[in-house]
Design a protein around this motif. Sequence first.
Motif, short mmCIF file in Angstrom:
data_model
loop_
_atom_site.label_atom_id
_atom_site.label_comp_id
_atom_site.label_asym_id
_atom_site.label_seq_id
_atom_site.Cartn_x
_atom_site.Cartn_y
_atom_site.Cartn_z
N ASP A 3 0.80 -1.22 0.00
CA ASP A 3 0.00 0.00 0.00
C ASP A 3 0.82 1.26 0.00
N ASP A 208 -5.73 8.32 -8.53
CA ASP A 208 -6.20 6.93 -8.50
C ASP A 208 -5.55 6.13 -7.38
N ASN A 210 -4.62 4.88 -3.56
CA ASN A 210 -5.39 4.80 -2.33
C ASN A 210 -4.78 5.73 -1.30
N SER A 211 -5.43 5.87 -0.16
CA SER A 211 -5.02 6.87 0.82
C SER A 211 -3.64 6.58 1.39
N LYS A 212 -3.30 5.31 1.60
CA LYS A 212 -2.00 4.97 2.15
C LYS A 212 -0.88 5.31 1.16
N GLN A 213 -1.13 5.03 -0.12
CA GLN A 213 -0.12 5.34 -1.14
C GLN A 213 0.10 6.85 -1.25
N THR A 244 -14.20 5.50 -2.14
CA THR A 244 -13.60 4.25 -1.69
C THR A 244 -14.66 3.15 -1.71
N ARG A 245 -14.21 1.91 -1.84
CA ARG A 245 -15.15 0.79 -1.88
C ARG A 245 -15.84 0.61 -0.52
N ARG A 250 -14.42 9.61 0.01
CA ARG A 250 -13.03 9.57 0.45
C ARG A 250 -12.81 10.39 1.71
N ASP A 253 -12.66 8.06 4.49
CA ASP A 253 -11.57 7.07 4.49
C ASP A 253 -10.86 7.11 5.85
#
Length: 666
Positions: A3, A208, A210-213, A244-245, A250, A253
Amino acid sequence: MEDTFPNTSSSEEISHVSFDAKSFAVRIKENQLTLSRAREDYKHERNCCDVTIRLPRVQQQQAGGSGVGGGGECTVKAHSVILAAYSNYFHGAFTCPLVEKQTKVVTLSHQWNEADLLTILDMIYGGSFELNQDNVFDVLYLADYLLVEHVTAICLEYIKSHLTIEQALELWKVAKRSANAPLIKIAKEFSLRKFSKLVKNRNSGLYDLNSKQLLSIIRQDDLKIRNERTILDCVYDWAVSGQTRESGSRFEDPNFCKLVWQGVRLGRLTRNPTCNCCSFATNRVADSCKCFDIGKVCPLHEPSFEDYPMLNTHVQSCSDCKNSLERLSNQQTFQEFPTNAWKQDPVSSMWYKPRTSYETVVAVGGWNDNSPTATMQIYNPQANSWIKIAGDERSARAYHGLVELNGLLYCVGGFNGTERLNTLLCLDNKTLQWIEKSPMHEKRCYVSVVSLKGFIYAIGGHDGTTRLKTVERYEACSNQWTRMPSMSLVRSDACATTKDGRIYVIGGFDGDSVHNAVEVFDPDDQTWTFAASLSSPRSGVRAISCKGKLCVIGGFNGERRLKTIEILDEQKCVWELQDGCMSVARSNFGIEVFGKYVAVFGGYDDERRQTTAACEVFCFAEGAWFPIAPMPITAGCSALAVVTIKKMNAHFDFVPRSSAESEKSR
């Protein structure tokens, strides 16, 4: 895929791929005749090929010079002596007690493309080959597998020079999945240096992540940005641009609050968007903005997120965010900033931690304490801070020139306290030691120096006996100086700068009078012409081009030192005095441009009649000067030389060595 992206520090930097060219050349030379014959055989008949390489792939594109074997295997013929000379993989296969040594048949265990193998063989055999965006990664992976180091190095250099904004983050993720350290380094450095462009480009893939990236990127110290507001804009745009899924929005998140309070260094926002004050402004009048330090939020504009409606709504509804905002607001209002409190308050400390700068100002030498110094002083504009590095006393000098050429620093001429110098020194970026290059034809102190179109020009000066109007030019690839056409006027203690591909030489002293004349050199025609004269004569003056304007600052007019700035109006062909004046009337100072500012460093203070450590910047938007951190050298220095290097990082390239020297001094 994990991540987060790797967060390498300066001590963990990965070196570029390299190979031992000397031993490689010896191996080739010993078999030169054999290799020559083998190359001819490979290009034509291939009757002498003694090795078969098998590719276990069913579908292969036909390529000239190889055929498709039975059982779905593709075979390629080659020479063992050639492969062993260039590939450590094949060298081991043919020298170790393996079956390949007896059979001279090598079966590759992975399913590689025949076209990529043939490209590598063409590179090995010295034939023509083509690298492009479609094949370079496949060729790289195969070359890395076969341990063909020079092919790997060529591929990496191609990728580095052709990488685009749209490819960088995807390459970073792919390289991390395959644990390819050189590719990770290339992708990371590119992404951090071009981060502002990643933010603006909707096809960069940044939004595109995710939040950790995203958090792992924006927490990096070495992001190249001019304003933390770029990061805040990025976080906000990321939040409003997707879902987010798990939680949908977001803003909900689990890591979103970390993006705001751990990713954005809120204490270093330069100003509210509606405030026009300079980042360096201090001590404004009561009814104006007060920016107490570079990068600090103005206390008259308390931190808020009113310009980010959805973020503001989230902060008001989140208890953790409200507490963090209140703490930040109190720190700004009462100017109580955490210092050296990383362990006690890591989040709050990060709000004020400066990012490293990719614009590094290097000041070398100068006149200090009645003698030349060898000290290097490194300024980080992002942090408004200096570090000092002691130099080799044998390189001590003043009244010299300093320029950057092809990523290297060159120190030209000067005075070492005993004699005028004709030496040229080049700084080794790895050791920070000066290496002597070919000397000039003439000794020159009070010399004017510029770099232009791949050459270094040394102009005028004083040789210890006579003031000069001669010019010479240095070419780094040949390490040779060449005499060029002389100026019309004798000049020492003048200044030179470049604009629009031409060299401007301004002011100076001829032994009798101080000049206000300006001469312009066209390197294409190799001719000198006169331009508009200054409004007042100046020697010990400094000039620079910034924001398309040619600026002349300070100097000595024959009676006193000046604090004024003149800018050339090219349409009217006149120099116009600006309203803003430096706080110190000075001459023989350093001058450079970083960001949108012209900065001056040290020099000789006319009022105090001594060298000064004071530094200040000129903001064109406000037409005013603002102080910045003074030079660290005791009592300051004059007759120094300063240059901005955009390819060196003040933190990575200088801090470790400065720290090591501090330990030694203890």
